[in-house]
Design a protein around this motif. Structure first.
Motif, PDB file in Angstrom:
ATOM      1  N   GLY A 145     148.737 -94.417 -91.888  1.00 56.36           N
ATOM      2  CA  GLY A 145     147.614 -93.932 -91.093  1.00 56.36           C
ATOM      3  C   GLY A 145     148.059 -92.737 -90.281  1.00 56.36           C
ATOM      4  O   GLY A 145     148.541 -91.742 -90.826  1.00 56.36           O
ATOM      5  N   ASN A 146     147.914 -92.806 -88.957  1.00 53.88           N
ATOM      6  CA  ASN A 146     148.394 -91.733 -88.091  1.00 53.88           C
ATOM      7  C   ASN A 146     149.921 -91.704 -88.118  1.00 53.88           C
ATOM      8  O   ASN A 146     150.572 -92.743 -87.991  1.00 53.88           O
ATOM      9  CB  ASN A 146     147.919 -91.945 -86.656  1.00 53.88           C
ATOM     10  CG  ASN A 146     146.414 -91.808 -86.509  1.00 53.88           C
ATOM     11  OD1 ASN A 146     145.694 -91.720 -87.496  1.00 53.88           O
ATOM     12  ND2 ASN A 146     145.941 -91.811 -85.272  1.00 53.88           N
ATOM     13  N   VAL A 147     150.492 -90.525 -88.263  1.00 56.47           N
ATOM     14  CA  VAL A 147     151.951 -90.376 -88.314  1.00 56.47           C
ATOM     15  C   VAL A 147     152.353 -89.076 -87.617  1.00 56.47           C
ATOM     16  O   VAL A 147     151.525 -88.186 -87.408  1.00 56.47           O
ATOM     17  CB  VAL A 147     152.475 -90.339 -89.777  1.00 56.47           C
ATOM     18  CG1 VAL A 147     152.251 -91.682 -90.471  1.00 56.47           C
ATOM     19  CG2 VAL A 147     151.852 -89.196 -90.563  1.00 56.47           C
ATOM     20  N   PRO A 148     153.629 -88.932 -87.244  1.00 58.58           N
ATOM     21  CA  PRO A 148     154.102 -87.643 -86.720  1.00 58.58           C
ATOM     22  C   PRO A 148     153.928 -86.547 -87.768  1.00 58.58           C
ATOM     23  O   PRO A 148     154.311 -86.725 -88.925  1.00 58.58           O
ATOM     24  CB  PRO A 148     155.579 -87.904 -86.427  1.00 58.58           C
ATOM     25  CG  PRO A 148     155.662 -89.379 -86.174  1.00 58.58           C
ATOM     26  CD  PRO A 148     154.674 -89.975 -87.133  1.00 58.58           C
ATOM     27  N   TYR A 149     153.393 -85.420 -87.340  1.00 57.28           N
ATOM     28  CA  TYR A 149     153.116 -84.326 -88.276  1.00 57.28           C
ATOM     29  C   TYR A 149     153.430 -82.987 -87.620  1.00 57.28           C
ATOM     30  O   TYR A 149     154.407 -82.330 -87.977  1.00 57.28           O
ATOM     31  CB  TYR A 149     151.656 -84.409 -88.721  1.00 57.28           C
ATOM     32  CG  TYR A 149     151.217 -83.350 -89.709  1.00 57.28           C
ATOM     33  CD1 TYR A 149     151.803 -83.251 -90.969  1.00 57.28           C
ATOM     34  CD2 TYR A 149     150.191 -82.459 -89.391  1.00 57.28           C
ATOM     35  CE1 TYR A 149     151.380 -82.297 -91.887  1.00 57.28           C
ATOM     36  CE2 TYR A 149     149.759 -81.498 -90.304  1.00 57.28           C
ATOM     37  CZ  TYR A 149     150.349 -81.413 -91.545  1.00 57.28           C
ATOM     38  OH  TYR A 149     149.933 -80.463 -92.451  1.00 57.28           O
ATOM     39  N   THR A 150     152.649 -82.604 -86.620  1.00 52.50           N
ATOM     40  CA  THR A 150     152.876 -81.293 -86.003  1.00 52.50           C
ATOM     41  C   THR A 150     154.188 -81.247 -85.232  1.00 52.50           C
ATOM     42  O   THR A 150     154.766 -80.169 -85.052  1.00 52.50           O
ATOM     43  CB  THR A 150     151.719 -80.918 -85.057  1.00 52.50           C
ATOM     44  OG1 THR A 150     151.551 -81.968 -84.089  1.00 52.50           O
ATOM     45  CG2 THR A 150     150.422 -80.729 -85.830  1.00 52.50           C
ATOM     46  N   GLU A 151     154.698 -82.390 -84.789  1.00 49.28           N
ATOM     47  CA  GLU A 151     155.964 -82.423 -84.070  1.00 49.28           C
ATOM     48  C   GLU A 151     157.067 -83.094 -84.884  1.00 49.28           C
ATOM     49  O   GLU A 151     158.137 -83.404 -84.349  1.00 49.28           O
ATOM     50  CB  GLU A 151     155.794 -83.143 -82.719  1.00 49.28           C
ATOM     51  CG  GLU A 151     154.889 -82.405 -81.750  1.00 49.28           C
ATOM     52  CD  GLU A 151     154.811 -83.083 -80.384  1.00 49.28           C
ATOM     53  OE1 GLU A 151     155.497 -84.106 -80.185  1.00 49.28           O
ATOM     54  OE2 GLU A 151     154.061 -82.581 -79.521  1.00 49.28           O
ATOM     55  N   ALA A 152     156.826 -83.308 -86.159  1.00 52.20           N
ATOM     56  CA  ALA A 152     157.822 -83.960 -87.011  1.00 52.20           C
ATOM     57  C   ALA A 152     158.938 -82.981 -87.383  1.00 52.20           C
ATOM     58  O   ALA A 152     158.759 -81.759 -87.314  1.00 52.20           O
ATOM     59  CB  ALA A 152     157.159 -84.495 -88.272  1.00 52.20           C
TER      60      ALA A 152
END
Length: 487
Positions: A145-152
């Motif tokens: 579902g929701n996961v780290p993306y822009t700060e990954a």
């Protein structure tokens, strides 16, 4: 004389210092790694994780009820915690795939190659890397579902925020479109030395373009129940861009005969010397009832003839039940991440949803089954005979279905059969279409898993962002449906 001795001592000290510093240098390993090697490693790590059967890494072949465990039945009973499976999946995709792809992108961007011809390949290489980035992030969203993306991927940020799953997914589709359109089919990509850095398409850019379009089709279909208009435009654009048209287009990763470069299933079932899995009752019963000839390519007969699957969630004697066919567990069996049969089933779904993809749902459904038969070594005649079976024939099966949306049952069941040995994609299809119905395991610890729960370490080390993400999706439970799983 004293001055001479001091001078000699100084020379000796300097010499010893130089020698000691030399001993500290690693002369066996390279000082830097080529971007192409990083890409190869990330590609293998990705496919390994997708096709793996190891219960510590990937339980989806069990959840799709293709297989059943013989002795230790925790994973067949939906236990995600004992072996920290979500953590292993998370780490494999973020650390072993996405981080290496990110580094490959940086290195290739900064590399000046020895010829103009090699430098000209850089844009295509970067586009291919981006396509695999999209594929990998899509798996994470579809799983958690929701996961780290822009700060990954920032090693300085140990507490990255989680981004909204739908927002990520739509951004991924945009990135995929950009990468696909950037590919120059007049040039190669990872084409040096026969394309050995690319174990899927050997640097063939035209094939990567088809793959990107087919991936876009798959991702568009997944959003059909949450944003139908967006899904429709995405799917139709993908089809116009040129999706797979035959089994020759399949995204098959090449494995080799020697460990550690064999198919992970070979390591799980053969090299391990263990007998941990047999055929699952759910798929064996369905295929037996349909007289589906592919069963002989999926499994071995039991002593005395016929096929028998172990009861889901219960211990199962290895000697009593069918085992996977030797071809399935062979060292060099390719690792499949997307194939033509799946694309045709996706087009059948699209047509059933009244998207403009050319052809009817029945036509694409028939093509999908035929493609699956051919890919498993059967003939077109075999497929025609099978398609004439009343319970398989599209029109007859639709009429006989008692489901609220009959095409979901008919397409979903046959798609699931064709996706055998592709656990992650089969699990996603089951969640999207709600067919076929999975058996309730004997000692299930949860309802059917609609997602992996978040890694336990995230609760400890990234607590506030974890809590916000769990709240945003509804709850951090296995049964929690994700944003795209509406019906």
């Amino acid at each position: 004389m004293k001055k001479v001795l001091i001078l000699v001592a100084a020379i000796l000290i300097a010499s010893c210092t130089d020698n000691l510093e030399g001993l500290n240098k690693n002369i066996k390993d390279p000082a830097s790694v080529p971007g192409e090697s990083l890409f190869s490693g990330a590609q293998k790590a990705l496919v390994d994780q997708v096709v793996d059967l190891n219960v510590n890494n990937n339980n989806t072949k069990l959840w799709a009820q293709y297989l059943q465990e013989t002795t230790y039945t925790d994973e067949s009973n939906y236990d995600q915690v004992t072996r920290t499976i979500p953590q292993n999946h998370w780490d494999a995709l973020y650390k072993d795939v996405l981080k290496d792809l990110d580094e490959a992108k940086k290195v290739i961007s900064e590399t000046t190659y020895t010829t103009d011809e090699l430098n000209a390949l850089k844009p295509n290489k970067l586009a291919v890397i981006e396509i695999l980035n999209v594929y990998t992030y899509a798996l994470l969203v579809e799983t958690f579902g929701n996961v780290p993306y822009t700060e990954a991927l920032d090693i300085e940020n140990l507490t990255p925020k989680y981004d909204d799953g739908l927002t990520i997914y739509k951004d991924l589709i945009s990135r995929l479109t950009t990468a696909m359109n950037a590919l120059d089919t007049n040039l190669g990509s990872f084409s040096e030395e026969g394309g050995k850095a690319d174990n899927i398409y050997r640097g063939d850019v035209a094939m990567w373009k088809k793959f990107a379009a087919s991936l876009k089709l798959r991702m568009g279909i997944l959003l059909s129940d949450v944003d139908n208009a967006f899904a429709k435009s995405t799917v139709e654009d993908a089809v116009n861009s040129g999706v797979f048209t035959s089994n020759a287009d399949n995204a098959d990763f090449t494995y080799y005969s020697a460990d550690p470069n064999t198919n992970p299933i070979h390591a799980n079932l053969v090299l391990s010397g263990r007998h941990d899995f047999v055929a699952g009752k759910t798929i064996v019963d369905v295929m037996n009832n349909l007289n589906d000839p592919r069963i002989a390519n999926y499994f071995e007969e039991i002593p005395g003839g016929g096929y028998l699957g172990g009861t889901i969630g219960s211990t199962a004697s290895y000697k009593t039940y069918s085992h996977v066919d030797p071809v399935v567990e062979a060292a060099t069996t390719p690792g499949v991440i997307l194939d033509y049969a799946e694309v045709e089933f996706l087009l059948a779904e699209a047509a059933a949803r009244s998207f403009n993809v050319g052809g009817t749902a029945k036509e694409h459904y028939d093509s999908a089954i035929t493609a699956s038969f051919q890919d498993w070594g059967l003939t077109t005649t075999d497929a025609v005979t099978y398609l004439a079976t009343p319970s398989v024939d599209y029109a007859t099966a639709i009429t006989a279905s008692t489901a609220s949306t009959p095409w979901k049952e008919v397409i979903g069941t046959q798609k699931w059969i064709a996706l055998f040995n592709r656990g992650l994609e089969a699990w996603t299809s089951i969640r999207l279409l709600d067919f076929p119905l999975m058996a309730v395991p004997t000692d299930a610890v949860s309802g059917f898993p609609n997602r992996y729960t978040y890694p336990i370490v995230e609760q400890t080390l990234n607590g506030s962002n974890y809590a916000a993400a769990a709240s945003a999706i509804g709850s951090d439970t296995a049964e929690q449906k994700l944003f795209w799983d509406k019906n």
